[in-house]
Design a protein around this motif. Structure first.
Motif, mmCIF file in Angstrom:
data_model
loop_
_atom_site.group_PDB
_atom_site.id
_atom_site.type_symbol
_atom_site.label_atom_id
_atom_site.label_comp_id
_atom_site.label_asym_id
_atom_site.label_seq_id
_atom_site.Cartn_x
_atom_site.Cartn_y
_atom_site.Cartn_z
ATOM 1 N N LEU A 195 41.062 40.221 33.022
ATOM 2 C CA LEU A 195 39.619 40.198 33.271
ATOM 3 C C LEU A 195 39.173 38.819 33.737
ATOM 4 C CD1 LEU A 195 38.413 42.202 30.132
ATOM 5 C CD2 LEU A 195 38.527 43.023 32.488
ATOM 6 N N GLY A 196 39.703 37.767 33.123
ATOM 7 C CA GLY A 196 39.348 36.416 33.525
ATOM 8 C C GLY A 196 39.777 36.118 34.949
ATOM 9 N N GLU A 197 40.973 36.538 35.307
ATOM 10 C CA GLU A 197 41.457 36.316 36.678
ATOM 11 C C GLU A 197 40.607 37.102 37.674
ATOM 12 O OE1 GLU A 197 45.522 37.437 36.584
ATOM 13 O OE2 GLU A 197 46.159 35.721 35.352
ATOM 14 N N ARG A 198 40.199 38.309 37.296
ATOM 15 C CA ARG A 198 39.367 39.126 38.186
ATOM 16 C C ARG A 198 38.023 38.438 38.432
ATOM 17 N NH1 ARG A 198 38.844 44.515 35.444
ATOM 18 N NH2 ARG A 198 41.089 44.478 35.808
ATOM 19 N N LEU A 199 37.424 37.904 37.375
ATOM 20 C CA LEU A 199 36.140 37.238 37.510
ATOM 21 C C LEU A 199 36.282 35.936 38.296
ATOM 22 C CD1 LEU A 199 33.153 37.418 36.694
ATOM 23 C CD2 LEU A 199 33.734 36.231 34.577
ATOM 24 N N ARG A 200 37.319 35.166 37.987
ATOM 25 C CA ARG A 200 37.554 33.908 38.716
ATOM 26 C C ARG A 200 37.806 34.166 40.197
ATOM 27 N NH1 ARG A 200 43.234 31.937 37.690
ATOM 28 N NH2 ARG A 200 43.500 33.641 39.193
ATOM 29 N N ILE A 481 32.604 43.935 34.013
ATOM 30 C CA ILE A 481 33.437 43.307 32.979
ATOM 31 C C ILE A 481 33.087 43.923 31.634
ATOM 32 C CG2 ILE A 481 33.888 41.153 31.747
ATOM 33 C CD1 ILE A 481 35.136 41.160 34.487
ATOM 34 N N PRO A 482 34.064 44.424 30.867
ATOM 35 C CA PRO A 482 33.749 44.981 29.544
ATOM 36 C C PRO A 482 33.024 43.941 28.689
ATOM 37 C CG PRO A 482 36.014 45.481 30.160
ATOM 38 C CD PRO A 482 35.496 44.515 31.178
ATOM 39 N N PRO A 483 31.842 44.245 28.203
ATOM 40 C CA PRO A 483 31.022 43.208 27.568
ATOM 41 C C PRO A 483 31.626 42.623 26.303
ATOM 42 C CG PRO A 483 30.060 45.394 27.241
ATOM 43 C CD PRO A 483 31.168 45.564 28.224
ATOM 44 N N ALA A 484 32.382 43.396 25.546
ATOM 45 C CA ALA A 484 32.937 42.882 24.294
ATOM 46 C C ALA A 484 33.885 41.712 24.546
ATOM 47 C CB ALA A 484 33.659 43.998 23.544
ATOM 48 N N ALA A 485 34.475 41.657 25.742
ATOM 49 C CA ALA A 485 35.447 40.609 26.038
ATOM 50 C C ALA A 485 34.801 39.235 26.166
ATOM 51 C CB ALA A 485 36.195 40.944 27.329
ATOM 52 N N GLN A 486 33.479 39.183 26.302
ATOM 53 C CA GLN A 486 32.800 37.904 26.492
ATOM 54 C C GLN A 486 32.248 37.337 25.186
ATOM 55 O OE1 GLN A 486 33.274 36.309 29.115
ATOM 56 N NE2 GLN A 486 32.330 37.129 30.961
ATOM 57 N N PHE A 487 32.442 38.041 24.082
ATOM 58 C CA PHE A 487 31.990 37.537 22.776
ATOM 59 C C PHE A 487 33.069 36.631 22.193
ATOM 60 C CE2 PHE A 487 29.008 40.877 23.331
ATOM 61 C CZ PHE A 487 27.973 40.700 22.423
#
Length: 603
Positions: A195-200, A481-487
Motif C-alpha cells: 500500500l505504501g509503495e502504491r501511494l508513493r 487505500i484501506p483506511p485502517a492501514a493509516q492508523f
C-alpha cells in the motif's frame, strides 16, 4: 485568459470580443473547430490514458474538438489536470463552460443582462458587469469565520463559483450542473508495504506529470514530509539531471519556523542543487496584501504572501518556469478517522474502541489516555451518527449560550449553517470515504485554493503547481487505500514514511513534529499594528457592520503576546476583511434577508 458572455445582449459586455456566434461571445477566437463544434481550452489539461492510447499527436484543443464531435459533452471525461473549457455547438446554439474534476482551475460566473458573464477571476467580471456588486454579507461572514464563503458564493453579491467537476449549461436558461463526482469503488487491499509503495508511486507519477513540460523545474522545499516527497519524486523522475533544483526559506529569527538543516539534508539526499532565501524581518506583511486587493479586487487567501514572494522572485531569476510544492500532503497521505463511525454503525464496538488507541499522536497526548480516547470516540464515532436535526438543535443551543461572545450574530450563523448544509455533497459510500473525499475535493474548493494559487502564479510569472492537490489519479489512489492501514499511534502518514525509506533523510522521514508559521505571522501583524489592527478600533470601521462589537473589542483588547491563544488566522482575516471592505467603499450592504433592516452583528 478565459472570458466570455452568453445572451442576446452579450456583445454589450464584451465590445472588443474576438468571436461572436449565436448567443456566445468570447474574448478570443476558438482554439479549435470541427463540424458544429467550437472549443476553447485553458489551464494545464492532460489527456487520460484512454485518449493518449489512441496515438493522437494533435494539440489538446484539437483532440478535444474531435472528441466533442464524436461524443458530445461526454468528451470532457477524457481529460484531467487543471483546466477550464468552453464548448459551443452551433447547430443548437448551446454552450457548456466546464471546470475540471478537482476544481484546480478557477471559474466564476454572474448573471448579466439577459444571460451570464463568465471568467477565471472576479476582477474580470467586475470590469465588465453593468454595475459593481455589493459585498455578499454571508460570503464575507463565511470568509471571516473560516476562510470559506458558503455554497459556491464569493465575497461579491451575485458572483458565483462553478463547483469542482461542474459546468455552466447555457441555452434558453443558465444552469449549473455536475458533470463529474467521485464514486466509491471499494478499497485495494495489500500489505502495508504494498500500500505504501502504491501511494508513493502515485505521488511520484503526479510529480512527473506536473513537471513534464518544465524547462527547469524546482520544488519549494521545507523540512516536512510532504515537500520532501515531492523532491524525492523529482529525483526519481530524473529531473535532477535536467536542471531541477530546490528552493527553501530560512527564518533565523523564528526558530520554530526555521528548517534549514532539514532542507539541506533533503537537498543532499535527492541531489537537487539548493538555493536558500533568508526571510527579511523588515518586510511589510500588509503591503503585498493591499497590492493583491488592488490588483485582484479580493483579499489574498493566505497571510503568507510576504513570506514567499521573495522566493518566487528568486526562482524566476534562476530560470525556473515550474515550481512545485507539497501543499495537500496532509490529506492525501493522512488517515481517515471517521472509520470509527463506520465501525460503530456496523456494531463493531471493540474495533471502534481499538482504533481510538491508534490515532496518530495519542501516545504523547498530555491528557489522561482514557479520557482522550473517550473524547475521540465521541467526536469521530458517535457524533457523525447522530441525526442531523439533533445536531442542529444542539448547535442552536450552543449558539444561544455563546451569543454574547460570538463575532457573528446568531441569525447570521443560522443562515450560514443552513447554506453550508444545503451545499454539502451527499455521496454513496462509507462515512470514512465520504469525509475523506470532502477533505480532498470539497474543502479545497470552499477555500478557493485554486483561485488563490492561480493569482499567485500570474503574479509570480512562473507556473506554481501542486501535484498533491490537483492530480486526479493520485486522489483516486488515496481514496482506495484501506483506511485502517493509516492508523498508527506513534506517527502520522505511516504508509508513505515507510515507502520513502532511503529516498529522503531519516531525520525527515521519522520526524514527528511539524513547524508552524503562527509566531512569524503574529510577529508580522504586530510590526504592522498601526496599519492592520488599529483601523479595527475605529467606530466607523466597515467590519463593525458585520461582527459583534463586544466580541471584537475582546479580541482587540488582547496584548500581542496573548494573541497566539487565538491563532494568527482569525485575527488576520478580521484585519484584511476590514481593508477589503474599505476598498469597496466601506458601506455595509442592505440586509435583504430581513427586508432591509440594519444587519445583525450580535451587538
Amino acid at each position: 485568459m478565459l472570458l466570455g458572455a452568453w445572451g442576446g445582449r452579450a456583445g454589450e459586455l464584451l465590445r472588443d470580443a474576438a468571436h461572436r456566434e449565436g448567443h456566445l461571445t468570447m474574448s478570443k477566437p476558438p482554439h479549435a473547430a470541427r463540424g458544429d463544434w467550437r472549443c476553447w481550452l485553458f489551464g494545464g489539461p492532460q489527456a487520460t490514458a484512454e485518449l493518449a492510447a489512441r496515438g493522437k499527436d494533435e494539440a489538446l484543443a484539437a483532440m478535444l474538438v474531435q472528441a466533442l464531435d464524436a461524443h458530445g459533452v461526454a468528451a470532457f471525461t477524457l481529460f484531467t489536470g487543471p483546466f477550464a473549457a468552453v464548448a459551443y455547438e452551433s447547430s443548437r446554439d448551446r454552450c457548456w463552460v466546464v471546470r475540471d474534476q478537482l476544481g484546480a482551475h478557477p471559474l466564476l460566473y454572474a448573471p448579466a443582462l439577459d444571460g451570464a458573464l463568465f471568467a477565471e477571476h472576479e476582477r474580470d467580471l467586475l470590469a465588465r458587469l453593468p454595475r459593481t456588486p455589493s459585498p455578499d454579507r454571508l460570503g464575507v461572514l463565511g470568509w471571516i469565520e473560516n476562510g470559506m464563503p458558503p455554497a459556491q458564493r464569493t465575497l461579491y453579491e451575485g458572483i458565483k463559483r462553478v463547483p469542482a467537476g461542474g459546468r455552466l449549461s447555457l441555452g434558453e436558461h443558465v444552469a449549473v450542473e455536475r458533470w463529474w463526482q467521485p464514486r466509491y469503488a471499494g478499497v485495494q487491499e495489500g500489505t502495508a508495504a504494498e500500500l505504501g509503495e502504491r501511494l508513493r508511486d502515485a505521488a511520484f507519477d503526479a510529480v512527473s506529470r506536473a513537471a513534464s513540460d518544465a524547462r527547469r523545474a524546482a520544488v519549494k522545499l521545507s523540512g516536512g514530509l510532504d515537500s520532501s516527497s515531492v523532491a524525492a519524486g523529482l529525483a526519481a523522475g530524473g529531473f535532477a539531471s535536467r536542471g531541477a533544483l530546490a528552493l527553501g526559506g530560512t527564518f533565523a529569527d523564528y526558530l520554530e519556523a526555521d528548517e534549514r538543516e532539514l532542507i539541506e539534508a533533503t537537498a543532499r539526499q535527492t541531489e537537487l542543487p539548493l538555493e536558500l532565501i533568508a526571510y527579511d524581518a523588515g518586510r511589510s506583511m500588509l503591503a503585498p496584501a493591499l497590492a493583491h486587493i488592488e490588483r485582484w479586487r479580493v483579499p489574498p487567501g493566505s497571510p503568507n504572501l510576504f513570506l514567499w514572494q521573495p522566493l518566487f522572485a528568486r526562482a524566476s531569476e534562476l530560470g525556473v518556469d515550474v515550481l512545485l510544492d507539497g501543499e495537500g500532503g496532509d490529506e492525501v497521505y493522512g488517515f481517515a478517522p471517521y472509520l470509527i463511525a463506520d465501525r460503530l454503525r456496523r456494531g463493531r464496538l471493540l474495533d471502534a474502541w481499538s482504533l481510538t488507541a491508534r490515532i496518530p499522536g495519542i501516545d504523547v497526548h498530555p491528557d489522561p489516555r482514557l479520557r482522550v480516547r473517550l473524547r475521540l470516540l465521541r467526536h469521530y464515532g458517535v457524533r457523525p451518527l447522530v441525526p442531523s436535526f439533533i445536531r442542529r438543535r444542539r448547535q442552536a443551543r450552543a449558539q444561544a449560550k455563546a451569543a454574547s461572545t460570538a463575532l457573528i450574530g446568531a441569525h447570521d450563523r443560522t443562515l450560514l449553517a443552513a447554506l453550508r448544509e444545503a451545499g454539502e455533497q451527499h455521496r454513496d459510500g462509507p462515512h470514512w470515504w465520504q469525509t475523506h473525499a470532502h477533505e480532498l475535493i470539497d474543502m479545497r474548493e470552499q477555500l478557493d485554493m485554486a483561485g488563490h494559487f492561480r493569482r499567485e502564479t500570474i503574479d509570480a510569472g512562473i507556473a506554481i503547481r501542486h501535484p498533491l492537490l490537483h492530480d486526479l489519479p493520485l486522489i483516486e489512489t488515496a481514496l482506495r487505500i484501506p483506511p485502517a492501514a493509516q492508523f498508527a499511534a506513534e506517527r502520522n502518514r505511516p504508509l508513505l514514511r515507510d515507502a520513502l525509506r532511503g529516498q529522503i533523510p531519516e531525520q525527515v522521514r521519522t520526524r514527528r513534529v511539524k513547524s508552524h508559521f503562527t509566531d512569524l505571522v503574529l510577529g508580522g501583524m504586530h510590526a504592522g499594528e498601526a496599519e492592520l489592527i488599529e483601523p479595527l478600533r475605529r467606530a466607523d470601521a466597515p467590519l463593525r457592520a458585520y461582527v459583534g462589537a463586544a466580541a471584537l473589542e475582546r479580541w482587540l483588547a488582547l496584548a500581542p503576546e496573548d494573541r497566539p491563544l487565538l491563532g494568527a488566522g482569525p485575527l488576520w482575516r478580521l484585519a484584511i476583511a476590514n481593508r477589503w471592505l474599505l476598498a469597496q467603499g466601506g458601506s455595509p450592504p442592505a440586509d435583504r434577508t430581513r427586508g432591509g433592516t440594519p444587519p445583525a452583528g450580535g451587538r
